[in-house]
Motif scaffolding. Structure first.
Motif, mmCIF file in Angstrom:
data_model
loop_
_atom_site.group_PDB
_atom_site.id
_atom_site.type_symbol
_atom_site.label_atom_id
_atom_site.label_comp_id
_atom_site.label_asym_id
_atom_site.label_seq_id
_atom_site.Cartn_x
_atom_site.Cartn_y
_atom_site.Cartn_z
ATOM 1 N N LEU B 21 27.051 38.261 45.446
ATOM 2 C CA LEU B 21 27.898 39.275 45.126
ATOM 3 C C LEU B 21 29.163 38.571 44.469
ATOM 4 C CD1 LEU B 21 27.336 42.335 47.277
ATOM 5 C CD2 LEU B 21 26.418 42.059 45.061
ATOM 6 N N VAL B 22 29.663 37.917 45.486
ATOM 7 C CA VAL B 22 30.928 37.314 45.109
ATOM 8 C C VAL B 22 30.597 36.280 43.789
ATOM 9 C CG1 VAL B 22 32.864 35.380 45.951
ATOM 10 C CG2 VAL B 22 31.716 37.181 47.483
ATOM 11 N N ARG B 23 29.644 35.489 43.864
ATOM 12 C CA ARG B 23 29.557 34.435 42.987
ATOM 13 C C ARG B 23 29.429 35.389 41.491
ATOM 14 N NH1 ARG B 23 28.404 29.509 43.503
ATOM 15 N NH2 ARG B 23 27.908 29.653 45.757
ATOM 16 N N ARG B 24 28.773 36.728 41.503
ATOM 17 C CA ARG B 24 28.245 37.218 40.359
ATOM 18 C C ARG B 24 29.723 37.919 39.898
ATOM 19 N NH1 ARG B 24 24.151 40.902 42.105
ATOM 20 N NH2 ARG B 24 23.115 39.161 42.122
ATOM 21 N N HIS B 25 30.497 38.319 40.515
ATOM 22 C CA HIS B 25 31.841 39.144 40.343
ATOM 23 C C HIS B 25 32.945 38.331 40.317
ATOM 24 C CE1 HIS B 25 29.279 42.842 39.573
ATOM 25 N NE2 HIS B 25 28.660 42.408 40.783
ATOM 26 N N GLN B 26 32.927 37.047 40.781
ATOM 27 C CA GLN B 26 34.556 36.441 40.790
ATOM 28 C C GLN B 26 35.180 36.325 39.578
ATOM 29 O OE1 GLN B 26 35.170 33.268 39.902
ATOM 30 N NE2 GLN B 26 33.155 32.573 39.113
ATOM 31 N N GLY B 27 34.346 36.245 38.550
ATOM 32 C CA GLY B 27 35.051 35.912 37.152
ATOM 33 C C GLY B 27 35.701 37.178 36.679
ATOM 34 N N VAL B 28 35.278 38.111 36.850
ATOM 35 C CA VAL B 28 35.861 39.679 36.512
ATOM 36 C C VAL B 28 37.032 39.877 37.094
ATOM 37 C CG1 VAL B 28 35.320 41.961 36.489
ATOM 38 C CG2 VAL B 28 33.402 40.562 35.656
ATOM 39 N N VAL B 29 36.864 39.785 38.678
ATOM 40 C CA VAL B 29 38.029 40.083 39.550
ATOM 41 C C VAL B 29 39.193 39.000 39.272
ATOM 42 C CG1 VAL B 29 38.837 40.004 42.135
ATOM 43 C CG2 VAL B 29 36.581 41.235 41.293
ATOM 44 N N ARG B 30 38.908 37.725 39.327
ATOM 45 C CA ARG B 30 39.850 36.587 39.103
ATOM 46 C C ARG B 30 40.522 36.824 37.739
ATOM 47 N NH1 ARG B 30 37.127 31.530 39.718
ATOM 48 N NH2 ARG B 30 38.846 30.693 39.877
ATOM 49 N N GLY B 31 39.662 37.369 36.646
ATOM 50 C CA GLY B 31 40.140 37.182 35.338
ATOM 51 C C GLY B 31 41.024 38.479 35.393
ATOM 52 N N PHE B 32 40.875 39.810 35.953
ATOM 53 C CA PHE B 32 41.340 40.874 35.915
ATOM 54 C C PHE B 32 42.795 40.678 36.547
ATOM 55 C CE2 PHE B 32 42.109 45.306 37.907
ATOM 56 C CZ PHE B 32 42.799 45.919 36.823
ATOM 57 N N LEU B 33 42.738 39.974 37.693
ATOM 58 C CA LEU B 33 44.074 39.825 38.426
ATOM 59 C C LEU B 33 44.965 38.704 37.862
ATOM 60 C CD1 LEU B 33 42.737 39.981 42.124
ATOM 61 C CD2 LEU B 33 44.186 41.398 41.126
ATOM 62 N N ARG B 34 44.412 37.660 37.159
ATOM 63 C CA ARG B 34 45.140 36.732 36.406
ATOM 64 C C ARG B 34 45.815 37.499 35.107
ATOM 65 N NH1 ARG B 34 41.857 30.984 35.913
ATOM 66 N NH2 ARG B 34 41.562 30.911 38.134
ATOM 67 N N ARG B 35 45.393 38.452 34.477
ATOM 68 C CA ARG B 35 45.898 39.053 33.535
ATOM 69 C C ARG B 35 47.193 40.007 34.054
ATOM 70 N NH1 ARG B 35 43.800 36.274 30.451
ATOM 71 N NH2 ARG B 35 41.739 35.920 29.845
ATOM 72 N N LEU B 36 46.758 40.581 35.317
ATOM 73 C CA LEU B 36 47.908 41.440 35.640
ATOM 74 C C LEU B 36 49.054 40.631 36.352
ATOM 75 C CD1 LEU B 36 45.769 44.072 37.557
ATOM 76 C CD2 LEU B 36 46.934 44.503 35.475
ATOM 77 N N ALA B 37 48.686 39.599 37.127
ATOM 78 C CA ALA B 37 49.882 38.761 37.669
ATOM 79 C C ALA B 37 50.358 37.848 36.874
ATOM 80 C CB ALA B 37 49.094 38.261 39.092
ATOM 81 N N GLY B 38 49.664 37.209 35.887
ATOM 82 C CA GLY B 38 50.171 36.349 35.065
ATOM 83 C C GLY B 38 50.307 35.028 35.743
ATOM 84 N N ASP B 39 49.812 34.754 36.956
ATOM 85 C CA ASP B 39 49.911 33.416 37.718
ATOM 86 C C ASP B 39 48.333 33.109 38.345
ATOM 87 O OD1 ASP B 39 50.180 31.844 39.874
ATOM 88 O OD2 ASP B 39 52.353 32.251 40.119
#
Lengths: 88, 171
Positions: B21-39
């Motif tokens: 599950l982590v492998r499948r969804h890590q891209g979405v969660v990290r991508g979303f947080l990167r756009r929010l946090a900017g870091d």
């Protein structure tokens, strides 16, 4: 910049597969699970020792001398057993 | 192995199922947080916390929505908590590490800079709908906003992005 170009930019800048990140997450999850289990086991052992303390007259005297009633002891044992079951 | 089976197995304590599950969804969660946090580094730290939290709270997931949407909601909530706890750091976009996401570093940097021109709600809505491919309805659930508000944030955010990226094609 058209809508399609904007979408393409997002697609190209998206986060791809990342083995190290997954490994990092799983190491943290495993470590926390093991820690919780260790705490649960410690509590379980404590509960067991308290039970023995209640059963053995000498230990029971020590227990009562510490100012805790039998009811409180049973309550603590029950809480310990519950936490143990919950953690494992 | 399908996702529902993995979720059920992970709820029962299966680490291999959770890893899938982590492998499948890590891209979405990290991508979303990167756009929010900017870091990128900060986002990955938050993403790790999100997955650890997800492991503990899997029992709270209801099959009514998608697992991806649930994870994004957990991520958004965690981001807001983090921002409240450390407002100064969250505001400091200028101090971010600018680590490119993957693929094309220039595009990632241009996009990151353009995203800073958006309000936080617009950034979250755009990140979910454009960045992670969620529908407006899914994004509304994740962000806890009415559908119309999300559509409005996406439309206005898109306008700002287009303006900020106006020189991109020529570059």
């Amino acid at each position: 910049v058209t809508d399609e170009e904007l979408q393409r930019m997002f697609d190209r800048a998206s986060v791809g597969p990342d083995g190290p990140f997954v490994a990092r997450v799983m190491a943290e999850v495993t470590s926390r699970r093991d820690r919780r289990r260790a705490w649960g086991q410690a509590l379980g052992w404590t509960a067991g020792v308290l039970c023995l303390g209640l059963a053995g007259p000498e230990l029971r005297e020590l227990w009562l001398a510490a100012g805790l009633s039998s009811v409180a002891a049973v309550g603590l044992v029950a809480i310990g057993a519950w936490v143990y079951a919950e953690q494992t | 192995v399908n996702e529902d089976a993995d979720i059920a197995a992970a709820r029962d304590g299966s680490l291999p199922a959770f890893e899938r599950l982590v492998r499948r969804h890590q891209g979405v969660v990290r991508g979303f947080l990167r756009r929010l946090a900017g870091d990128a580094d900060q986002a990955d730290d938050l993403a790790q916390e999100v997955f650890v939290l997800a492991w503990r709270k899997l029992g709270d997931f209801e099959a009514r929505g998608t697992f991806r949407g649930w994870l994004c909601r957990v991520a958004y909530t965690r981001f807001l908590q983090h921002r409240r706890a450390d407002l100064a750091r969250a505001r400091a976009h200028s101090a971010r590490s600018d680590v490119p996401a993957s693929g094309n570093a220039d595009i990632a940097l241009d996009l990151d800079r353009a995203m800073t021109t958006l309000s936080e709600d617009q950034r979250a809505a755009i990140a979910l709908c454009y960045g992670e491919g969620l529908s407006h309805g899914e994004a509304a659930e994740v962000l806890g906003m009415p559908l119309g508000t999300v559509k409005s944030h996406v439309a206005r955010g898109r306008e700002k992005l287009v303006a900020a990226l106006s020189g991109w094609r020529a570059a």
